[in-house]
Design an enzyme around this catalytic site. Structure first.
Site, PDB file in Angstrom:
ATOM      1  N   ILE A  61       0.828  -1.222   0.000  1.00  0.00           N
ATOM      2  CA  ILE A  61       0.000   0.000   0.000  1.00  0.00           C
ATOM      3  C   ILE A  61       0.861   1.271   0.000  1.00  0.00           C
ATOM      4  CG2 ILE A  61      -2.075  -1.022   1.043  1.00  0.00           C
ATOM      5  CD1 ILE A  61      -1.206   0.391   3.720  1.00  0.00           C
ATOM      6  N   THR A 125      -8.493   0.887  15.767  1.00  0.00           N
ATOM      7  CA  THR A 125      -8.496   0.024  16.943  1.00  0.00           C
ATOM      8  C   THR A 125      -8.771   0.807  18.225  1.00  0.00           C
ATOM      9  OG1 THR A 125      -7.002  -1.276  18.341  1.00  0.00           O
ATOM     10  CG2 THR A 125      -5.956   0.303  16.894  1.00  0.00           C
ATOM     11  N   ASP A 126      -9.291   0.106  19.229  1.00  0.00           N
ATOM     12  CA  ASP A 126      -9.505   0.767  20.532  1.00  0.00           C
ATOM     13  C   ASP A 126      -8.180   1.159  21.188  1.00  0.00           C
ATOM     14  OD1 ASP A 126      -8.614  -1.802  21.238  1.00  0.00           O
ATOM     15  OD2 ASP A 126     -10.311  -2.265  22.538  1.00  0.00           O
ATOM     16  N   GLU A 127      -7.068   0.558  20.724  1.00  0.00           N
ATOM     17  CA  GLU A 127      -5.780   0.819  21.378  1.00  0.00           C
ATOM     18  C   GLU A 127      -5.329   2.263  21.219  1.00  0.00           C
ATOM     19  OE1 GLU A 127      -2.749  -2.107  21.163  1.00  0.00           O
ATOM     20  OE2 GLU A 127      -4.176  -3.748  21.283  1.00  0.00           O
ATOM     21  N   TYR A 150       2.755   0.246  18.027  1.00  0.00           N
ATOM     22  CA  TYR A 150       1.643  -0.150  17.147  1.00  0.00           C
ATOM     23  C   TYR A 150       0.487   0.835  17.282  1.00  0.00           C
ATOM     24  CZ  TYR A 150      -2.837  -2.370  16.073  1.00  0.00           C
ATOM     25  OH  TYR A 150      -4.119  -2.601  15.622  1.00  0.00           O
ATOM     26  N   LYS A 154      -1.243   3.555  14.594  1.00  0.00           N
ATOM     27  CA  LYS A 154      -2.663   3.539  14.201  1.00  0.00           C
ATOM     28  C   LYS A 154      -3.308   4.900  14.510  1.00  0.00           C
ATOM     29  CE  LYS A 154      -4.790   0.462  12.846  1.00  0.00           C
ATOM     30  NZ  LYS A 154      -5.030  -0.032  11.461  1.00  0.00           N
TER      31      LYS A 154
HETATM   32  P1  NAD Z   1      -3.295  -9.228  10.257  1.00  0.00           P
HETATM   33  O1  NAD Z   1      -1.928  -8.961  10.765  1.00  0.00           O
HETATM   34  O2  NAD Z   1      -3.887 -10.573  10.436  1.00  0.00           O
HETATM   35  O3  NAD Z   1      -3.359  -8.893   8.694  1.00  0.00           O
HETATM   36  C1  NAD Z   1      -2.738  -7.767   8.142  1.00  0.00           C
HETATM   37  C2  NAD Z   1      -2.719  -7.939   6.631  1.00  0.00           C
HETATM   38  O4  NAD Z   1      -2.150  -6.754   6.057  1.00  0.00           O
HETATM   39  C3  NAD Z   1      -1.869  -9.119   6.151  1.00  0.00           C
HETATM   40  O5  NAD Z   1      -2.581  -9.868   5.187  1.00  0.00           O
HETATM   41  C4  NAD Z   1      -0.641  -8.464   5.553  1.00  0.00           C
HETATM   42  O6  NAD Z   1      -0.057  -9.224   4.503  1.00  0.00           O
HETATM   43  C5  NAD Z   1      -1.221  -7.149   5.055  1.00  0.00           C
HETATM   44  N1  NAD Z   1      -0.201  -6.088   4.935  1.00  0.00           N
HETATM   45  C6  NAD Z   1       0.733  -5.725   5.858  1.00  0.00           C
HETATM   46  N2  NAD Z   1       1.503  -4.740   5.375  1.00  0.00           N
HETATM   47  C7  NAD Z   1       1.048  -4.458   4.128  1.00  0.00           C
HETATM   48  C8  NAD Z   1       1.420  -3.516   3.139  1.00  0.00           C
HETATM   49  N3  NAD Z   1       2.444  -2.657   3.321  1.00  0.00           N
HETATM   50  N4  NAD Z   1       0.722  -3.482   1.986  1.00  0.00           N
HETATM   51  C9  NAD Z   1      -0.311  -4.350   1.774  1.00  0.00           C
HETATM   52  N5  NAD Z   1      -0.695  -5.276   2.673  1.00  0.00           N
HETATM   53  C10 NAD Z   1      -0.028  -5.319   3.848  1.00  0.00           C
HETATM   54  O7  NAD Z   1      -4.210  -8.108  10.928  1.00  0.00           O
HETATM   55  P2  NAD Z   1      -5.732  -8.192  11.432  1.00  0.00           P
HETATM   56  O8  NAD Z   1      -5.745  -8.692  12.814  1.00  0.00           O
HETATM   57  O9  NAD Z   1      -6.559  -8.836  10.384  1.00  0.00           O
HETATM   58  O10 NAD Z   1      -6.066  -6.633  11.488  1.00  0.00           O
HETATM   59  C11 NAD Z   1      -6.584  -5.969  10.344  1.00  0.00           C
HETATM   60  C12 NAD Z   1      -6.812  -4.508  10.684  1.00  0.00           C
HETATM   61  O11 NAD Z   1      -7.719  -4.414  11.790  1.00  0.00           O
HETATM   62  C13 NAD Z   1      -5.549  -3.782  11.132  1.00  0.00           C
HETATM   63  O12 NAD Z   1      -5.569  -2.492  10.578  1.00  0.00           O
HETATM   64  C14 NAD Z   1      -5.652  -3.726  12.643  1.00  0.00           C
HETATM   65  O13 NAD Z   1      -5.008  -2.591  13.139  1.00  0.00           O
HETATM   66  C15 NAD Z   1      -7.158  -3.628  12.822  1.00  0.00           C
HETATM   67  N6  NAD Z   1      -7.696  -4.186  14.090  1.00  0.00           N
HETATM   68  C16 NAD Z   1      -7.379  -5.456  14.491  1.00  0.00           C
HETATM   69  C17 NAD Z   1      -7.969  -5.972  15.642  1.00  0.00           C
HETATM   70  C18 NAD Z   1      -7.664  -7.376  16.116  1.00  0.00           C
HETATM   71  O14 NAD Z   1      -8.105  -7.753  17.210  1.00  0.00           O
HETATM   72  N7  NAD Z   1      -6.962  -8.202  15.357  1.00  0.00           N
HETATM   73  C19 NAD Z   1      -8.859  -5.187  16.387  1.00  0.00           C
HETATM   74  C20 NAD Z   1      -9.135  -3.890  15.957  1.00  0.00           C
HETATM   75  C21 NAD Z   1      -8.569  -3.395  14.793  1.00  0.00           C
HETATM   76  O1  DAU Z   2      -7.663  -4.126  21.011  1.00  0.00           O
HETATM   77  C1  DAU Z   2      -7.511  -4.298  19.634  1.00  0.00           C
HETATM   78  C2  DAU Z   2      -6.140  -4.853  19.348  1.00  0.00           C
HETATM   79  O2  DAU Z   2      -6.151  -6.200  19.819  1.00  0.00           O
HETATM   80  C3  DAU Z   2      -5.741  -4.799  17.891  1.00  0.00           C
HETATM   81  O3  DAU Z   2      -5.657  -3.458  17.487  1.00  0.00           O
HETATM   82  C4  DAU Z   2      -4.405  -5.507  17.661  1.00  0.00           C
HETATM   83  O4  DAU Z   2      -4.121  -5.569  16.277  1.00  0.00           O
HETATM   84  C5  DAU Z   2      -4.509  -6.924  18.202  1.00  0.00           C
HETATM   85  O5  DAU Z   2      -3.261  -7.556  18.089  1.00  0.00           O
HETATM   86  C6  DAU Z   2      -4.959  -6.911  19.654  1.00  0.00           C
HETATM   87  O6  DAU Z   2      -3.933  -6.339  20.525  1.00  0.00           O
HETATM   88  P1  DAU Z   2      -3.604  -6.968  21.954  1.00  0.00           P
HETATM   89  O7  DAU Z   2      -2.246  -6.564  22.325  1.00  0.00           O
HETATM   90  O8  DAU Z   2      -4.694  -6.704  22.925  1.00  0.00           O
HETATM   91  O9  DAU Z   2      -3.693  -8.537  21.557  1.00  0.00           O
HETATM   92  P2  DAU Z   2      -2.789  -9.790  21.915  1.00  0.00           P
HETATM   93  O10 DAU Z   2      -3.510 -10.994  21.420  1.00  0.00           O
HETATM   94  O11 DAU Z   2      -1.372  -9.608  21.533  1.00  0.00           O
HETATM   95  O12 DAU Z   2      -2.853  -9.797  23.514  1.00  0.00           O
HETATM   96  C7  DAU Z   2      -4.094  -9.889  24.213  1.00  0.00           C
HETATM   97  C8  DAU Z   2      -3.779  -9.881  25.697  1.00  0.00           C
HETATM   98  O13 DAU Z   2      -3.090 -11.083  26.034  1.00  0.00           O
HETATM   99  C9  DAU Z   2      -2.881  -8.745  26.129  1.00  0.00           C
HETATM  100  O14 DAU Z   2      -3.256  -8.287  27.416  1.00  0.00           O
HETATM  101  C10 DAU Z   2      -1.489  -9.389  26.203  1.00  0.00           C
HETATM  102  C11 DAU Z   2      -1.804 -10.806  26.607  1.00  0.00           C
HETATM  103  N1  DAU Z   2      -0.852 -11.836  26.111  1.00  0.00           N
HETATM  104  C12 DAU Z   2      -0.586 -11.887  24.773  1.00  0.00           C
HETATM  105  C13 DAU Z   2       0.313 -12.793  24.266  1.00  0.00           C
HETATM  106  C14 DAU Z   2       0.623 -12.821  22.794  1.00  0.00           C
HETATM  107  C15 DAU Z   2      -0.251 -12.730  26.996  1.00  0.00           C
HETATM  108  O15 DAU Z   2      -0.517 -12.701  28.219  1.00  0.00           O
HETATM  109  N2  DAU Z   2       0.640 -13.646  26.483  1.00  0.00           N
HETATM  110  C16 DAU Z   2       0.965 -13.692  25.167  1.00  0.00           C
HETATM  111  O16 DAU Z   2       1.815 -14.548  24.789  1.00  0.00           O
END
Ligand code: NAD
Ligand code: DAU
Length: 336
Positions: A61, A125-127, A150, A154
């Protein structure tokens, strides 16, 4: 409707694409994804049956020329999922986070502006709101106070999106969702990491005291909310997405162990994540009242289905866990 989805080979993006193709026979999607370590075309096996309604383009992107060429065709909307998404990796090295999450968003915004794309939806994200104590919830009015690289990247992207609305009158929307779980989540994140480690009888590394709280939502409920915001959201607005489902990490880990009939002795309390946010809780009343959304999947059912999905897709995650994943895992968890 023609859409460009970025990051459509990741966890949420792939769930979103499959949902949109299935729900709307007239939707056509160009999916721009770099296939980083987190992107996986296997997530979109089921998209094959929709033929040319889903076109995958491998690319970055931040590549202005490529993005320009893809937008010549004038999609109705761009939905930006593409991101570096794992907090721990941003602590190890934040450069890719700034590049993709900030620069990538700016490249997309400029290209959308040039090509008159009607709507731009930023998946945030809520973060970005930082951390809560034991009381209170995040509303859309909370100031941005990100704590990890991160989250900071965002938040920076959110501010850019906002500025393109204020400065250029672009039709943009921002969604901010809480923690997702469900099929196709990369096993670096808490729930799939714990499920897959437990299946392998490996240690389950719980950070700190395990009492950090996350507000969990099933990925399908998140995708339904994005779909609504895309079609009915008011331009320039931010929508929080959350299912009012706060759970301490340790409770989740114990739940998984019980479900898999594995002993609690697999839990290993490890050194905390630096800057670890204590608690997230989302107020999604704006989305509920303005757009009529509510979550459909309760946590117990969603978790049961998710654990089952990982049990039935062992090949999918074993392939991931056998590759460069292990280098990352050993580096991050070595001194924890
Ligand atoms: P993910 O890491 O599973 O997927 C990210 C995707 O983006 C991958 O397919 C990767 O190949 C692609 N990507 C990375 N860099 C790129 C680039 N430069 N150009 C094109 N593609 C690229 O992430 P996810 O968990 O599916 O999260 C998707 C979105 O939702 C993110 O923006 C994240 O911040 C947001 N989000 C995630 C969560 C969560 O709990 N996972 C919650 C709230 C918001
Ligand atoms: O809140 C939304 C976010 O949730 C998204 O924006 C992010 O992309 C997504 O990765 C996620 O972030 P978190 O940091 O909350 O998710 P994670 O799964 O890494 O961790 C969830 C909780 O678990 C956090 O309090 C850290 C804890 N954790 C995580 C890992 C990987 C552990 O205790 N042990 C671990 O090994």
């Amino acid at each position: 409707m023609k859409l460009m989805v970025t990051g459509g080979c990741g966890f949420i993006g792939s769930n979103f694409i499959l949902r949109m193709l299935e729900s709307y026979p007239d939707v056509r999607i160009v999916n721009l994804d770099l296939l980083t370590y987190a992107g996986n075309l296997e997530n979109l096996q089921d998209a094959k049956k929709y033929g040319q309604r889903h076109i995958f383009v491998r690319g970055d992107i931040t590549d202005m020329d490529l993005v320009d060429s893809l937008l010549q065709d004038g999609p109705d909307a761009v939905i930006n999922f593409a991101a570096e998404s794992h907090v721990d990796r941003s602590i190890m090295d934040s450069s890719a986070f700034v590049r993709t999450n900030v620069l990538g968003t700016q490249v997309l915004l400029d290209a959308c502006r040039r090509h008159g794309v009607k709507r731009f939806v930023q998946i945030s994200t809520d973060e970005v709101y930082g951390s809560l104590g034991s009381e209170g919830v995040f509303t859309e009015m909370n100031p941005l106070a990100p704590n990890s690289p991160y989250a900071a990247s965002k938040a920076a992207a959110d501010l850019l999106v906002r500025s393109y609305h204020k400065t250029f009158g672009m039709d943009v929307l921002i969604t901010r969702c809480s923690n997702n779980y469900g099929p196709f989540q990369f096993p670096e994140k808490l729930i799939p990491l714990m499920i897959t480690n437990a299946v392998c009888d490996s240690r389950l590394p719980v950070y700190g005291d395990g009492l950090n709280v996350r507000d969990w939502i099933h990925v399908q409920d998140h995708c339904r909310a994005i779909d609504l915001v895309l079609r009915k959201g008011s331009s320039g607005e931010v929508y929080n997405i959350g299912a009012e489902n706060e759970v301490p990490n340790l409770e989740i880990v114990r739940h998984i162990l019980k479900r898999l009939e594995k002993p609690e002795s697999l839990i290993k309390f490890v050194k905390d994540r630096p800057g670890h946010d204590r608690r997230y809780a989302m107020d999604a009343s704006k989305l509920r009242t303005e757009l009529g959304w509510k979550p459909r999947i309760d946590f117990q059912t969603g978790m049961d289905e998710t654990v089952l999905w990982y049990l039935e897709h062992e090949e999918w995650w074993r392939r991931i866990k056998s590759g460069q994943y292990m280098t990352y895992y050993e580096e991050w968890y070595a001194d924890r």
